[in-house]
Scaffold this motif. Structure first.
Motif, mmCIF file in Angstrom:
data_model
loop_
_atom_site.group_PDB
_atom_site.id
_atom_site.type_symbol
_atom_site.label_atom_id
_atom_site.label_comp_id
_atom_site.label_asym_id
_atom_site.label_seq_id
_atom_site.Cartn_x
_atom_site.Cartn_y
_atom_site.Cartn_z
ATOM 1 N N SER A 132 -7.232 9.369 9.215
ATOM 2 C CA SER A 132 -5.809 9.671 9.071
ATOM 3 C C SER A 132 -5.409 9.539 7.611
ATOM 4 C CB SER A 132 -4.961 8.719 9.911
ATOM 5 O OG SER A 132 -3.580 8.858 9.604
ATOM 6 N N VAL A 133 -4.450 10.362 7.203
ATOM 7 C CA VAL A 133 -3.886 10.218 5.867
ATOM 8 C C VAL A 133 -3.254 8.840 5.689
ATOM 9 C CG1 VAL A 133 -1.617 11.173 6.465
ATOM 10 C CG2 VAL A 133 -2.478 11.401 4.127
ATOM 11 N N ASN A 134 -2.944 8.166 6.802
ATOM 12 C CA ASN A 134 -2.370 6.829 6.691
ATOM 13 C C ASN A 134 -3.382 5.809 6.194
ATOM 14 O OD1 ASN A 134 -0.460 7.606 9.601
ATOM 15 N ND2 ASN A 134 0.343 7.419 7.520
ATOM 16 N N GLY A 135 -4.641 6.198 6.086
ATOM 17 C CA GLY A 135 -5.587 5.347 5.376
ATOM 18 C C GLY A 135 -5.313 5.303 3.886
ATOM 19 N N ASP A 136 -4.633 6.327 3.378
ATOM 20 C CA ASP A 136 -4.251 6.390 1.963
ATOM 21 C C ASP A 136 -2.814 5.968 1.732
ATOM 22 O OD1 ASP A 136 -6.695 7.441 1.063
ATOM 23 O OD2 ASP A 136 -6.070 9.495 1.488
ATOM 24 N N ARG A 137 -1.949 6.335 2.680
ATOM 25 C CA ARG A 137 -0.517 6.152 2.447
ATOM 26 C C ARG A 137 0.181 5.793 3.747
ATOM 27 N NH1 ARG A 137 4.227 10.556 0.962
ATOM 28 N NH2 ARG A 137 5.638 9.070 -0.013
ATOM 29 N N MET A 138 1.022 4.760 3.710
ATOM 30 C CA MET A 138 1.801 4.367 4.873
ATOM 31 C C MET A 138 3.269 4.224 4.451
ATOM 32 S SD MET A 138 2.595 3.846 7.808
ATOM 33 C CE MET A 138 1.025 4.319 8.480
ATOM 34 N N PRO A 139 4.048 5.311 4.597
ATOM 35 C CA PRO A 139 5.425 5.284 4.112
ATOM 36 C C PRO A 139 6.432 4.732 5.118
ATOM 37 C CG PRO A 139 4.889 7.484 4.835
ATOM 38 C CD PRO A 139 3.660 6.662 5.037
ATOM 39 N N PHE A 140 5.968 4.320 6.293
ATOM 40 C CA PHE A 140 6.866 3.816 7.332
ATOM 41 C C PHE A 140 6.564 2.352 7.618
ATOM 42 C CE2 PHE A 140 5.738 8.256 8.512
ATOM 43 C CZ PHE A 140 6.954 8.850 8.201
ATOM 44 N N ALA A 141 7.587 1.609 8.008
ATOM 45 C CA ALA A 141 7.384 0.243 8.495
ATOM 46 C C ALA A 141 6.795 0.298 9.909
ATOM 47 C CB ALA A 141 8.704 -0.509 8.499
ATOM 48 N N GLY A 142 6.082 -0.753 10.260
ATOM 49 C CA GLY A 142 5.620 -0.900 11.635
ATOM 50 C C GLY A 142 4.239 -0.353 11.914
ATOM 51 N N ALA A 143 3.505 0.069 10.904
ATOM 52 C CA ALA A 143 2.202 0.689 11.146
ATOM 53 C C ALA A 143 1.090 0.035 10.332
ATOM 54 C CB ALA A 143 2.265 2.183 10.854
ATOM 55 N N ALA A 144 1.267 -1.212 9.959
ATOM 56 C CA ALA A 144 0.269 -1.883 9.116
ATOM 57 C C ALA A 144 -1.079 -1.968 9.818
ATOM 58 C CB ALA A 144 0.753 -3.280 8.737
ATOM 59 N N ALA A 145 -1.100 -2.342 11.090
ATOM 60 C CA ALA A 145 -2.368 -2.498 11.805
ATOM 61 C C ALA A 145 -3.062 -1.156 11.972
ATOM 62 C CB ALA A 145 -2.127 -3.149 13.164
ATOM 63 N N TYR A 146 -2.307 -0.116 12.262
ATOM 64 C CA TYR A 146 -2.891 1.219 12.394
ATOM 65 C C TYR A 146 -3.472 1.672 11.055
ATOM 66 C CZ TYR A 146 -3.214 6.268 13.099
ATOM 67 O OH TYR A 146 -3.655 7.562 13.164
ATOM 68 N N ALA A 147 -2.736 1.491 9.973
ATOM 69 C CA ALA A 147 -3.228 1.877 8.652
ATOM 70 C C ALA A 147 -4.485 1.094 8.291
ATOM 71 C CB ALA A 147 -2.141 1.661 7.600
ATOM 72 N N LEU A 148 -4.531 -0.167 8.673
ATOM 73 C CA LEU A 148 -5.725 -0.982 8.437
ATOM 74 C C LEU A 148 -6.953 -0.316 9.056
ATOM 75 C CD1 LEU A 148 -6.028 -4.791 9.163
ATOM 76 C CD2 LEU A 148 -7.616 -3.195 10.198
#
Length: 237
Positions: A132-148
């Motif tokens: 996921s692009v969220n491995g590079d960027r997480m612009p929303f609150a509440g997704a720290a574990a998913y981005a991890l």
């Protein structure tokens, strides 16, 4: 269209969304194909009937069952690891068991599946992880574990590319941005906000992700390894 005739391909998590698009794309290319599913039995059976692929029930959170499933496919030419889950919310109140299951499915399962596939994989094989692009960027609150979990895939891909490179086996991650699926529909409540971050202001189609996977799995992908192939409409630009 890349020709996969005679190629032994396994898609982990193939019954819905991006996974189903992957199954359709490899089936169109003539692959000898199987895919796994966990809970979507009706969707899996319908997709198997449509494509001629074999549907195998296997829960990616069950490490031993997953390893048996991968080993049972023999010498693979390509494995595409699409199974994933998402848990969102305030990290102070999220259910720790739900977070741990997400880590099992999104991190532990891809690692063990990739390693098991490589034990028997033909030289010049392909290991592809849907990150996921969220491995590079997480612009929303509440997704720290998913981005991890998605950042963890980046380290795994880089490391396994080194480990298996002598055999010509490539290891890559595809990093979609917002993609139209049951998990993240193009007309969902967050769509307008997500499009606001993007240069191309629409959700990707699952078929677009599948085409990138087919390219990486084909002969033109032979020198692409250890890479994060981002396909996000500029979400992370």
């Amino acid at each position: 269209m890349v020709d996969f005739t005679g190629k032994n391909v396994l898609v982990l998590g193939g019954s819905r969304g991006i996974g189903a698009a992957l199954v359709r794309r490899f089936a169109q290319g003539g692959a000898r194909l199987a895919f796994t599913y966990a809970g979507s039995k009706d969707a899996a059976e319908a997709l198997a009937a449509e494509t001629g692929a074999e549907a195998v029930r296997s829960d990616s959170a069950d490490r031993d069952a997953l390893i048996r499933t991968v080993a049972g496919r023999g010498a693979l030419d390509a494995i595409v690891i699409s199974a994933g889950t998402v848990v969102l919310g305030d990290p102070l109140t999220l259910d720790p068991d739900a977070v741990d299951r997400m880590i099992d499915v999104n991190v532990r399962a891809p690692y063990h599946a990739a390693v098991e596939a490589a034990r028997r994989m033909n030289d010049n094989g392909r290991i592809i992880v849907i990150g996921s692009v969220n491995g590079d960027r997480m612009p929303f609150a509440g997704a720290a574990a998913y981005a991890l979990t998605k950042s963890a895939m980046q380290g795994m891909v880089r490391g396994l590319a080194r480990d298996f490179g002598a055999r010509g086996i490539t290891v890559n991650s595809i990093q979609p941005g917002p993609t139209d699926s049951d998990m993240n529909p193009a007309d969902g409540p967050m769509a307008e906000t997500m499009h606001g971050f993007m240069a191309i202001k629409r959700h990707a189609r699952a078929s677009e992700i599948a085409e990138l996977a087919a390219f990486l799995a084909g002969p033109h992908g032979a020198m692409i390894t250890g890479s994060m192939q981002t396909i996000d409409g500029g979400f992370g630009a």
